[in-house]
Design a protein around this motif. Structure first.
Motif, PDB file in Angstrom:
ATOM      1  N   GLU A   1       0.614  -0.905   0.405  1.00 24.50           N
ATOM      2  CA  GLU A   1       0.170   0.395  -0.098  1.00 24.50           C
ATOM      3  C   GLU A   1       1.233   1.417   0.382  1.00 24.50           C
ATOM      4  O   GLU A   1       0.348   2.129  -0.391  1.00 24.50           O
ATOM      5  CB  GLU A   1      -0.976  -0.111   1.290  1.00 24.50           C
ATOM      6  N   THR A   2       1.898   1.225   0.658  1.00 22.28           N
ATOM      7  CA  THR A   2       2.889   2.366   0.920  1.00 22.28           C
ATOM      8  C   THR A   2       3.767   2.699  -0.627  1.00 22.28           C
ATOM      9  O   THR A   2       3.571   3.562  -1.111  1.00 22.28           O
ATOM     10  CB  THR A   2       3.877   1.909   2.182  1.00 22.28           C
ATOM     11  N   ALA A   3       4.500   1.475  -1.413  1.00 20.37           N
ATOM     12  CA  ALA A   3       4.683   1.163  -1.861  1.00 20.37           C
ATOM     13  C   ALA A   3       3.830   1.527  -3.424  1.00 20.37           C
ATOM     14  O   ALA A   3       4.473   2.837  -4.554  1.00 20.37           O
ATOM     15  CB  ALA A   3       4.904  -0.256  -2.407  1.00 20.37           C
ATOM     16  N   LEU A   4       2.479   1.380  -3.633  1.00 21.93           N
ATOM     17  CA  LEU A   4       1.322   2.321  -4.311  1.00 21.93           C
ATOM     18  C   LEU A   4       1.648   3.615  -4.478  1.00 21.93           C
ATOM     19  O   LEU A   4       1.242   4.565  -5.627  1.00 21.93           O
ATOM     20  CB  LEU A   4       0.478   1.212  -4.246  1.00 21.93           C
TER      21      LEU A   4
ATOM     22  N   LEU B   1       4.692   8.966  -9.809  1.00 16.64           N
ATOM     23  CA  LEU B   1       4.793   9.519 -11.381  1.00 16.64           C
ATOM     24  C   LEU B   1       3.914  10.542 -11.614  1.00 16.64           C
ATOM     25  O   LEU B   1       3.408  11.664 -12.707  1.00 16.64           O
ATOM     26  CB  LEU B   1       2.873   7.792 -11.512  1.00 16.64           C
ATOM     27  N   GLN B   2       3.221  11.678 -11.214  1.00 14.48           N
ATOM     28  CA  GLN B   2       2.260  12.862 -10.703  1.00 14.48           C
ATOM     29  C   GLN B   2       3.338  13.580 -11.222  1.00 14.48           C
ATOM     30  O   GLN B   2       2.894  14.691 -11.938  1.00 14.48           O
ATOM     31  CB  GLN B   2       1.255  12.341  -9.510  1.00 14.48           C
ATOM     32  N   ALA B   3       4.724  13.213 -10.158  1.00 19.09           N
ATOM     33  CA  ALA B   3       4.981  14.795  -9.953  1.00 19.09           C
ATOM     34  C   ALA B   3       6.310  14.787 -10.444  1.00 19.09           C
ATOM     35  O   ALA B   3       7.147  15.226 -10.750  1.00 19.09           O
ATOM     36  CB  ALA B   3       5.278  15.109  -8.805  1.00 19.09           C
ATOM     37  N   GLY B   4       6.905  13.204 -11.343  1.00 16.35           N
ATOM     38  CA  GLY B   4       8.123  12.925 -11.250  1.00 16.35           C
ATOM     39  C   GLY B   4       8.426  13.408 -12.815  1.00 16.35           C
ATOM     40  O   GLY B   4       7.344  14.375 -14.156  1.00 16.35           O
ATOM     41  N   ARG B   5       9.448  13.771 -13.006  1.00 14.87           N
ATOM     42  CA  ARG B   5       9.907  14.229 -14.189  1.00 14.87           C
ATOM     43  C   ARG B   5       9.587  13.144 -15.574  1.00 14.87           C
ATOM     44  O   ARG B   5      10.186  12.018 -15.648  1.00 14.87           O
ATOM     45  CB  ARG B   5      11.414  15.215 -14.627  1.00 14.87           C
TER      46      ARG B   5
ATOM     47  N   HIS C   1       9.728   4.965 -13.110  1.00 16.47           N
ATOM     48  CA  HIS C   1       7.703   5.348 -12.252  1.00 16.47           C
ATOM     49  C   HIS C   1       7.276   3.879 -12.212  1.00 16.47           C
ATOM     50  O   HIS C   1       7.075   3.392 -12.036  1.00 16.47           O
ATOM     51  CB  HIS C   1       7.134   6.442 -12.470  1.00 16.47           C
ATOM     52  N   TRP C   2       6.753   3.633 -13.744  1.00 16.21           N
ATOM     53  CA  TRP C   2       6.578   2.734 -14.459  1.00 16.21           C
ATOM     54  C   TRP C   2       7.056   1.338 -14.008  1.00 16.21           C
ATOM     55  O   TRP C   2       6.133   0.629 -14.209  1.00 16.21           O
ATOM     56  CB  TRP C   2       6.236   2.894 -16.354  1.00 16.21           C
TER      57      TRP C   2
ATOM     58  N   TYR D   1       5.140  -2.412 -17.241  1.00 14.43           N
ATOM     59  CA  TYR D   1       6.188  -2.417 -18.115  1.00 14.43           C
ATOM     60  C   TYR D   1       6.667  -2.223 -19.023  1.00 14.43           C
ATOM     61  O   TYR D   1       7.666  -1.746 -19.470  1.00 14.43           O
ATOM     62  CB  TYR D   1       6.807  -4.685 -18.341  1.00 14.43           C
ATOM     63  N   ARG D   2       5.107  -2.301 -20.738  1.00 10.05           N
ATOM     64  CA  ARG D   2       5.150  -2.023 -21.058  1.00 10.05           C
ATOM     65  C   ARG D   2       5.989  -0.527 -21.296  1.00 10.05           C
ATOM     66  O   ARG D   2       6.998   0.070 -22.904  1.00 10.05           O
ATOM     67  CB  ARG D   2       3.852  -2.527 -22.536  1.00 10.05           C
ATOM     68  N   LEU D   3       4.939   0.320 -20.500  1.00  8.32           N
ATOM     69  CA  LEU D   3       5.067   1.720 -20.696  1.00  8.32           C
ATOM     70  C   LEU D   3       6.999   2.123 -20.006  1.00  8.32           C
ATOM     71  O   LEU D   3       7.271   3.371 -20.321  1.00  8.32           O
ATOM     72  CB  LEU D   3       4.051   2.330 -19.412  1.00  8.32           C
TER      73      LEU D   3
END
Length: 546
Positions: free
Chosen positions: A460-463, A470-474, A481-482, A511-513
């Motif tokens: 839960e923490t990892a998710l 993912l939202q804030a990353g470059r 992140h994917w 993983y494909r992303l």
């Protein structure tokens, strides 16, 4: 003397300069003309002026010395050697000769010869700072870091203003990852060195080695305060703002670069870098492929082309381009792009080549941090866990032990099924990483031990961590992140009473992303603990060559 004689006789002209005085004046005028050309970096004109003077006065030592210096600064090392030998043709070869020979040898990458000539100079004068610098630089390039640091510190102890020795010392400290000392020396170079602009450039590089991009950007801005119209530094500002996702600052940096009216190549370079940072790999690849860089940017462009080739799965092409990047760059060092090169070799199953490359470096310096880590990773992938453990012991308890060392140690214990030891390794990293950063690694252990409650809590923490990243990353870091999210769903698939097939499908989707974002190290993914559940998926096995 009569009054008539005193006032009406023709006065004698004062005597003119003697022949020696005329020669001296001509020499000074010639030297002044040569120096004016050199100050404008007009090396060709300065060299020609030297030749003209020496054609008339072949033994004029002052011009011989200037000619040698000009040829070295213009990187005409073979001609410089010829000029030096001519100058000393009928002269005893003393201290300055051996110092200059060691300088030529370092520039020609003949490091053993450079050490021999520096040794001869130091036999004549043990306090010759430049000879110590030349020998120290040669030892650095041979990866004999302890000897290099000793010589360079001695050089600075004799002449604290010898900035070239300080730059070389910083490079040596960076390779053994003594970043605290490297930062101190770089800051001193930037604030007290003769060339503060150059000093801030060195400081930027030290920060980037530690992934301190914010401080690196500040160093670039300090450089621009000194030379606001330097194109390369303005381009660095664009790169860093783009990579850091500073959109407003990046636009300002681009405007500043355009205001300098640089050659079109530099604008193309900035455009390609911005597309890279935005994750627009296709259009960036098209721009990189068309570039015909100047000499100063050959390595940068070839390396970027290699990254794009790898991101698109063309690993052989990437390895070739990387070879061109280092082969065409005259100042290439053994450690340049080492991690990238080894990752390509390992992915292409060229383990013996990667191993030989790393073993050669470790033979020169057994505790060389980066090759130790890379060799340990290779050993883990080959199943040689005892070898990996022995390698990592070389870094234990030293100032160079870093957070990524803990993750390698974790992977080692995980693959050895020593799960308590794996958790203990993660616990040691909490001093500089929040526990949430290790949540997915802990979850992988809990899943294998079937500690379901602990596994659920950490997943839960990892998710949450993955979603926020993912939202804030470059965009440039999306591959990582994917992958993290793929691991979250892969491990969730193992929990009892869950929808295993749906979770594995989500894991493969992420993983494909990651692949679309440039991830290509499928062999490393096969050995990633939190992706173990995907080993049962046929598509993943094929991607990993299993």
């Amino acid at each position: 003397m009569s009054l008539f004689s005193r006032f009406f006789e023709k006065k004698k002209e004062p005597p003119g300069p003697s022949a020696d005085e005329q020669a001296e004046q001509a020499e000074l005028a010639a030297i002044d003309a040569i120096r004016r050309a050199a100050e404008k970096d007009d090396w060709e004109r300065a060299a020609k002026a030297c030749e003209e003077v020496l054609a008339k006065l072949p033994n004029l030592r002052s011009v011989q010395d200037i000619q040698f210096d000009i040829l070295m600064r213009s990187k005409n090392y073979d001609e410089a050697l010829e000029a030096l030998e001519r100058a000393y043709g009928n002269r005893p070869k003393g201290l300055n000769y051996y110092v200059n020979r060691s300088w030529i040898a370092t520039e020609r990458r003949e490091f053993e010869s450079a050490i021999e000539f520096a040794d001869k100079a130091l036999e004549l004068d043990q306090r010759q700072a430049m000879a110590l610098n030349n020998r120290g630089y040669a030892l650095l390039c041979l990866c004999r870091f302890d000897e290099a640091i000793r010589d360079l510190n001695r050089a600075l102890g004799i002449n604290s203003g010898l900035d070239i020795a300080r730059r070389n010392l910083i490079a040596a400290l960076g390779q053994i990852e003594d970043f605290e000392k490297a930062e101190y020396e770089a800051h001193r170079l930037a604030t007290k060195g003769a060339d503060r602009f150059l000093g801030y450039g060195v400081l930027k590089h030290v920060y980037l080695m530690q992934n301190k991009r914010g401080l690196a950007l500040q160093a670039v801005r300090n450089s621009l305060e000194i030379k606001s119209r330097d194109v390369s530094t303005a381009l660095d500002q664009v790169f860093l703002c783009g990579v850091m996702g500073l959109h407003t600052e990046c636009k300002d940096a681009v405007r500043h670069l355009r205001s300098l009216q640089p050659e079109p190549f530099y604008l193309d370079l900035a455009d390609a870098a911005l597309r890279d940072s935005a994750g627009d790999w296709l259009s960036a690849s098209a721009l990189w492929s068309k570039m015909d860089p100047p000499t100063s940017r050959i390595e940068t462009v070839a390396h970027s082309k290699a990254l794009h080739a790898a991101a698109n799965g063309r690993l052989e092409e990437a390895l070739k381009l990387l070879g061109e990047a280092t082969g065409n760059w005259k100042r290439s060092e053994p450690w340049d792009h080492l991690a990238f090169r080894c990752s390509l070799l390992m992915e292409l199953r060229q383990d013996s080549t990667a191993g030989q490359l790393l073993d050669d470096l470790l033979q020169r310096w057994p505790s060389y941090p980066l090759p130790v880590r890379l060799r340990a990773r290779l050993a883990i992938q080959q199943g040689n866990l005892d070898e990996a453990r022995a390698l990592m012991k070389r870094l234990e308890g030293s100032r160079i032990a870093r957070d990524h060392d803990h993750y390698i140690q974790y992977a080692l214990e995980f693959h050895a099924a020593q799960f308590d030891a794996a958790l203990e390794v993660l616990g040691k990293s909490t001093g500089y990483l929040p526990p949430s950063e290790n949540s997915l690694y802990r979850a992988a252990v809990h899943v294998h031990r079937e500690d379901w409650d602990l596994a659920r809590t950490d997943l839960e923490t990892a998710l949450q961590v993955g979603t926020r990243a993912l939202q804030a990353g470059r965009r440039a870091a999306m591959g990582d992140h994917w992958q993290w999210l793929a691991g979250c769903h892969a491990l969730t698939a193992q929990l009892p009473h869950g929808d295993k097939e749906a979770e594995l499908a989500k894991a493969m989707e992420f993983y494909r992303l990651s692949m679309r974002a440039g991830y290509y190290s499928h062999r490393s993914a096969w050995f990633q603990p939190w992706l173990f559940p995907l080993r049962g998926v046929e598509e993943f096995r094929q991607l990993c060559g299993q």
